[in-house]
Structures are given as structure tokens and as C-alpha cells.
Design an enzyme around this catalytic site. Structure first.
Site, PDB file in Angstrom:
ATOM      1  N   LYS A 121       0.859  -1.192   0.000  1.00  0.00           N
ATOM      2  CA  LYS A 121       0.000   0.000   0.000  1.00  0.00           C
ATOM      3  C   LYS A 121       0.883   1.225   0.000  1.00  0.00           C
ATOM      4  CE  LYS A 121      -4.482   0.855   0.072  1.00  0.00           C
ATOM      5  NZ  LYS A 121      -5.533   0.028  -0.522  1.00  0.00           N
TER       6      LYS A 121
HETATM    7  P1  NAD Z   1     -13.172   7.287  -3.553  1.00  0.00           P
HETATM    8  O1  NAD Z   1     -12.213   8.357  -3.317  1.00  0.00           O
HETATM    9  O2  NAD Z   1     -13.624   7.031  -4.944  1.00  0.00           O
HETATM   10  O3  NAD Z   1     -14.495   7.538  -2.671  1.00  0.00           O
HETATM   11  C1  NAD Z   1     -14.483   7.784  -1.310  1.00  0.00           C
HETATM   12  C2  NAD Z   1     -15.857   8.365  -0.985  1.00  0.00           C
HETATM   13  O4  NAD Z   1     -16.013   8.432   0.432  1.00  0.00           O
HETATM   14  C3  NAD Z   1     -16.053   9.787  -1.523  1.00  0.00           C
HETATM   15  O5  NAD Z   1     -17.345   9.895  -2.109  1.00  0.00           O
HETATM   16  C4  NAD Z   1     -16.005  10.656  -0.275  1.00  0.00           C
HETATM   17  O6  NAD Z   1     -16.788  11.824  -0.399  1.00  0.00           O
HETATM   18  C5  NAD Z   1     -16.587   9.691   0.747  1.00  0.00           C
HETATM   19  N1  NAD Z   1     -16.250  10.010   2.124  1.00  0.00           N
HETATM   20  C6  NAD Z   1     -15.063  10.389   2.630  1.00  0.00           C
HETATM   21  N2  NAD Z   1     -15.184  10.584   3.963  1.00  0.00           N
HETATM   22  C7  NAD Z   1     -16.476  10.295   4.266  1.00  0.00           C
HETATM   23  C8  NAD Z   1     -17.219  10.286   5.460  1.00  0.00           C
HETATM   24  N3  NAD Z   1     -16.663  10.584   6.606  1.00  0.00           N
HETATM   25  N4  NAD Z   1     -18.527   9.913   5.420  1.00  0.00           N
HETATM   26  C9  NAD Z   1     -19.116   9.591   4.255  1.00  0.00           C
HETATM   27  N5  NAD Z   1     -18.466   9.587   3.091  1.00  0.00           N
HETATM   28  C10 NAD Z   1     -17.161   9.924   3.102  1.00  0.00           C
HETATM   29  O7  NAD Z   1     -12.570   5.974  -2.876  1.00  0.00           O
HETATM   30  P2  NAD Z   1     -12.890   4.447  -3.185  1.00  0.00           P
HETATM   31  O8  NAD Z   1     -11.869   3.972  -4.127  1.00  0.00           O
HETATM   32  O9  NAD Z   1     -14.341   4.266  -3.465  1.00  0.00           O
HETATM   33  O10 NAD Z   1     -12.538   3.817  -1.759  1.00  0.00           O
HETATM   34  C11 NAD Z   1     -13.486   3.772  -0.690  1.00  0.00           C
HETATM   35  C12 NAD Z   1     -13.083   2.667   0.251  1.00  0.00           C
HETATM   36  O11 NAD Z   1     -13.043   1.443  -0.490  1.00  0.00           O
HETATM   37  C13 NAD Z   1     -11.698   2.816   0.875  1.00  0.00           C
HETATM   38  O12 NAD Z   1     -11.717   2.265   2.171  1.00  0.00           O
HETATM   39  C14 NAD Z   1     -10.814   2.000  -0.023  1.00  0.00           C
HETATM   40  O13 NAD Z   1      -9.635   1.557   0.624  1.00  0.00           O
HETATM   41  C15 NAD Z   1     -11.762   0.857  -0.312  1.00  0.00           C
HETATM   42  N6  NAD Z   1     -11.401   0.091  -1.489  1.00  0.00           N
HETATM   43  C16 NAD Z   1     -11.362   0.666  -2.727  1.00  0.00           C
HETATM   44  C17 NAD Z   1     -10.976  -0.109  -3.825  1.00  0.00           C
HETATM   45  C18 NAD Z   1     -10.956   0.440  -5.223  1.00  0.00           C
HETATM   46  O14 NAD Z   1     -10.680  -0.328  -6.155  1.00  0.00           O
HETATM   47  N7  NAD Z   1     -11.277   1.705  -5.448  1.00  0.00           N
HETATM   48  C19 NAD Z   1     -10.644  -1.454  -3.649  1.00  0.00           C
HETATM   49  C20 NAD Z   1     -10.720  -2.014  -2.376  1.00  0.00           C
HETATM   50  C21 NAD Z   1     -11.090  -1.222  -1.313  1.00  0.00           C
END
Ligand code: NAD
Length: 419
Positions: free
Chosen positions: A109
Site C-alpha cells: 500500500k
Molecule cells: P473514492 O475516493 O472514490 O471515494 C471515497 C468516498 O467516500 C467519496 O465519495 C467521499 O466523499 C466519501 N467520504 C469520505 N469521507 C467520508 C465520510 N466521513 N462519510 C461519508 N463519506 C465519506 O474511494 P474508493 O476507491 O471508493 O474507496 C473507498 C473505500 O473502499 C476505501 O476504504 C478504499 O480503501 C476501499 N477500497 C477501494 C478499492 C478500489 O478499487 N477503489 C478497492 C478495495 C477497497
């Protein structure tokens, strides 16, 4: 919204989760010593010329938790709250996650502590290229392969791929996944995490005899993972009654128009003010009666102080580490069915693996091939975790950790240790 976030240390949670699963597995101390801790931890200074001409110093990290089963693999996060401990925790979870879906990667990471929402595209590009140069000795298609995470995207991956390739003198698409399609990205990667969440929710509903049609869904975090999960659940006939992002929460008891909401979020960058919805507070969103709650924002959003509010039958952890151990215990006590993060959101890394395979082979697959392979991988992993959950009578999180940690332990025992 931010006031749901607890300040718990994610790395402490990762260590506690490891110990719980290792205890049930009866793992010996020598194996624990070999697989529990990150193999490499790099902290870098990232000086960036900002648009007004001054130099700002950002701090960045890259952690390789494990290379036992293959190259390290894991996203890069840009966020003001990125810390080394957070990156170590996320890298640790990646190791067990890759093993749960049985793909030949270990966990990695990266992150930069920055506020991307207040940076221009030029500043973000210069920061990404400088950060890439700083972590260059660690990354590569056979060593460690970054991908998008919170507030990074295909464009970020394109800059990393270009910076890395420039040092070699030829294009090396396999150094990152989650790239744009025109640079060797895979069809289906962008929506893979949310699609994987959907497949595991389908499996959980089947297991619990809960019809997905008309099931009420609440999504916390409306980014990449949250929007796609919401869209697929909506298409399957579920009613997504509330969603939140960092700007606010919107609610409609008859179900939100998810395609329209995604359209508005794409255009305006927020969900706040969506027509045919009412605003609500983050605590109220968590307390809504629903069949499926999808935390898809950041770590530790459900903790000792708010877990009691949760009334969902299923919690599908699209985010990494959204429940603290205390929240876990509270929800377990209420009989909530938890689809743990290292299973639920493993669709992203699974299609990243497909992308890496396609890049290495220079042969690209159809979207339908990707979806059917992903569905098979996710549903097999769900079945494997569920089997441990029912046969060993342990919570789903411990079952998933037992599967992942057990596979890494077996690999390290067979490999032995040098010298
Ligand atoms: P992203 O940046 O696309 O979206 C994050 C979202 O969370 C945004 O809409 C933001 O406004 C919202 N957010 C932030 N703080 C918040 C809060 N306190 N309350 C409500 N909403 C809030 O990120 P993502 O890629 O969708 O990742 C989200 C989660 O999924 C993370 O934990 C990430 O590690 C996990 N994840 C993502 C992937 C991937 O492929 N993108 C894969 C595995 C895990």
C-alpha cells in the site's frame, strides 16, 4: 460526513485481527514472526512546486507487507489523514485479501498525506511524478504493483506508469493497474470493487434467505466502490434509501434514483441537495432500518459509540477496516451478518490481477470474460469463508482472516526462510 470517523489506529486493529485468527488457527510463534509484520517500509519526502511558485513538502509512504505468494500489490491513497500506520494496516489487509481470493500477490500500500481536493491538476501531476520517483526502487511488475485507492484514479496511474517507463526507456504497463484502457488497462477494472461487493451481497442474501428485490440499502461513501455497488444493487431491484459522501447525506424512503444521483455526483462532485431526497445527519443514516448497510468510505467509521445504532441485517464492508473491533463485537452480539472487507472488496484486486495478467501477455479479454471470472472468484471465496464460519463456529471476519492467513502461513512454511 466526518463526524462519524473515530480516531482509532488502523494498524492496531490489523494486528488485533491477525492475533484473533492466528489463535484459532493455532499458528506457531515462528510462522507468526515471519508473516505478521511488513517486509519493507519506505517514507519519502515529496517536494512539489505549487502553482504560486513556492515549494511544498509532502510526506509519502510505500509499504510492502508480504511477497510470500507473489509481488506486493496495493493502492495508493491521497488524503489529509494518511499516516504510516494507516498505510501499514492497509498493506497488511491486502496480504490476507489476495490470499482469500487466491491470487498470486502479497500485500502492499502507498499514500501521500495531502489534500487533493485543494490541489490543481498540475500540482497533483507533479506530486504524483515526484512521489513515483521516490518509490521507484520498490515498484515494478515483478516486485510491487500500485493501483488506485481513495482520491487517486486512472489518471494518477497513467502518470505513475509514464514516470516509471521513462526511467527504463520503454513502456511498462504492468507496473500499475487501474490504468486507462488506452494504456493497457482492463475492461471492468473501474467498477470491479463495487461489482465484487455486489456478488458477495448476492451470496449473503442467498445464504440468509433474504430477497434482494426491495431490500433496503444504505451506502456510506459515494465514491468508486460505493457508487458501483449502489448501481448494481439498484439494478437488481433493491431500494437504495440513503447515501452519504464527505459533503452530506441524502435519504428517500421509497429509494433514491441512483443513476440520476451518480450523474449529479459526477457533474457537481457531491450528493448534497439531490432532488427528491431529504438531507440527514450521518448518525441518522447509520441508524436507518435496512437490510444491507454498505460502508464504502474510510476506516473506523463504525465504532464503539455508534455501532449500537446500526439496524442492518447485513453489513457489506466495501471500505477497508470500516468497523473497529469494538464495533465488530457489538454487531456480532446483535446477530448482524458481516461480509468482512478482505472478502467483500476483493473484487478490485482480483480484476487488477486480471489486468496485470493481460499486460504481461499483451492479450486483452472481453468485458464479459472479466465479469464471469470475477463472479466465479468472488463467489468461491465467499463459499470458502462461509464454510470456515459455519464449521468452526467463528465470526465471518475471523473466518476470512483464517483463510487468508492460513494460505500465507502454508506458503511460508513450504518456502522456508533464507539463510
Ligand atoms: P473514492 O475516493 O472514490 O471515494 C471515497 C468516498 O467516500 C467519496 O465519495 C467521499 O466523499 C466519501 N467520504 C469520505 N469521507 C467520508 C465520510 N466521513 N462519510 C461519508 N463519506 C465519506 O474511494 P474508493 O476507491 O471508493 O474507496 C473507498 C473505500 O473502499 C476505501 O476504504 C478504499 O480503501 C476501499 N477500497 C477501494 C478499492 C478500489 O478499487 N477503489 C478497492 C478495495 C477497497
Amino acid at each position: 460526513m466526518l463526524n462519524t470517523i473515530s480516531k482509532g489506529n488502523a494498524y492496531d486493529v490489523a494486528m488485533e485481527n491477525f492475533d484473533s485468527a492466528a489463535d484459532v488457527l493455532g499458528l506457531d510463534d515462528s510462522t507468526r514472526e515471519m508473516i505478521k509484520y511488513p517486509e519493507r517500509v519506505l517514507t519519502v519526502t515529496v517536494p512539489v512546486r505549487m502553482d504560486d511558485g513556492h515549494i511544498h513538502r509532502f510526506e509519502g509512504y510505500r509499504v510492502q507487507h508480504s511477497s510470500v505468494r507473489g509481488p506486493s500489490k496495493g493502492g495508493i491513497r491521497y488524503h489529509p489523514q494518511v499516516t504510516l500506520d494507516e498505510v501499514k494496516a492497509l498493506a497488511t489487509w491486502m496480504t490476507w485479501k489476495c490470499a482469500v481470493v487466491n491470487i498470486p500477490f502479497g500485500g502492499g500500500k502507498g499514500g501521500v498525506t495531502c489534500d487533493p481536493k485543494h490541489m490543481s491538476p498540475g500540482e497533483l501531476e507533479r506530486m504524483t511524478r515526484r512521489y513515483t520517483s521516490a518509490i521507484l526502487p520498490l515498484i515494478g511488475p515483478e516486485q510491487d504493483i500500485p493501483a488506485p485507492d481513495v482520491y487517486t484514479n486512472p489518471q494518477t496511474m497513467a502518470w505513475i506508469m509514464d514516470t516509471y517507463s521513462m526511467t527504463k526507456g520503454y513502456p511498462i504497463p504492468g507496473v500499475v493497474t487501474g490504468k486507462p484502457i488506452s494504456l493497457g488497462g482492463s475492461l471492468g477494472r473501474n467498477e470491479a470493487t463495487g461489482r465484487g461487493v455486489f456478488y458477495t451481497v448476492e451470496s449473503a442474501c442467498k445464504h440468509l434467505n433474504l430477497p434482494l428485490k426491495d431490500a433496503r440499502v444504505v451506502v456510506q461513501g459515494f465514491g468508486n466502490a460505493g457508487t458501483v455497488a449502489a448501481q448494481l444493487l439498484h439494478e437488481a431491484g433493491a431500494k437504495v434509501v440513503a447515501v452519504s459522501d464527505s459533503t452530506g447525506c441524502v435519504y428517500n424512503r421509497d429509494g433514491l434514483n441512483i443513476p440520476e444521483l451518480i450523474h449529479m455526483k459526477t457533474l457537481c462532485g457531491h450528493v448534497d441537495g439531490f432532488p427528491e431526497s431529504e438531507p440527514m445527519q450521518p448518525q441518522e443514516l447509520l441508524a436507518l432500518p435496512c437490510e444491507i448497510l454498505v460502508p464504502a468510505a474510510l476506516e473506523n467509521t463504525i465504532h464503539a459509540e455508534n455501532a449500537n445504532l446500526v439496524r442492518a441485517r447485513i453489513v457489506a464492508e466495501a471500505a477497508n477496516g470500516p468497523l473497529t473491533p469494538a464495533a465488530d463485537r457489538i454487531l456480532e452480539g446483535k446477530g448482524t451478518f458481516i461480509i468482512p472487507d478482505i472478502l467483500c472488496n476483493a473484487g478490485g484486486v482480483t480484476v487488477s490481477y486480471f489486468e496485470w495478467v493481460q499486460d504481461e501477455q499483451h492479450l486483452f479479454w472481453e468485458a464479459q470474460d472479466i465479469y464471469s471470472r470475477l463472479e466465479r472468484v468472488m463467489k468461491t471465496a465467499f463459499r470458502d469463508v462461509l464454510k470456515i464460519h459455519t464449521e468452526r463456529n467463528v465470526p465471518m471476519r475471523i473466518a476470512a482472516n483464517m483463510l487468508g492467513i492460513g494460505r500465507v502461513a502454508e506458503a511460508v512454511q513450504i518456502r522456508g526462510i533464507y539463510p
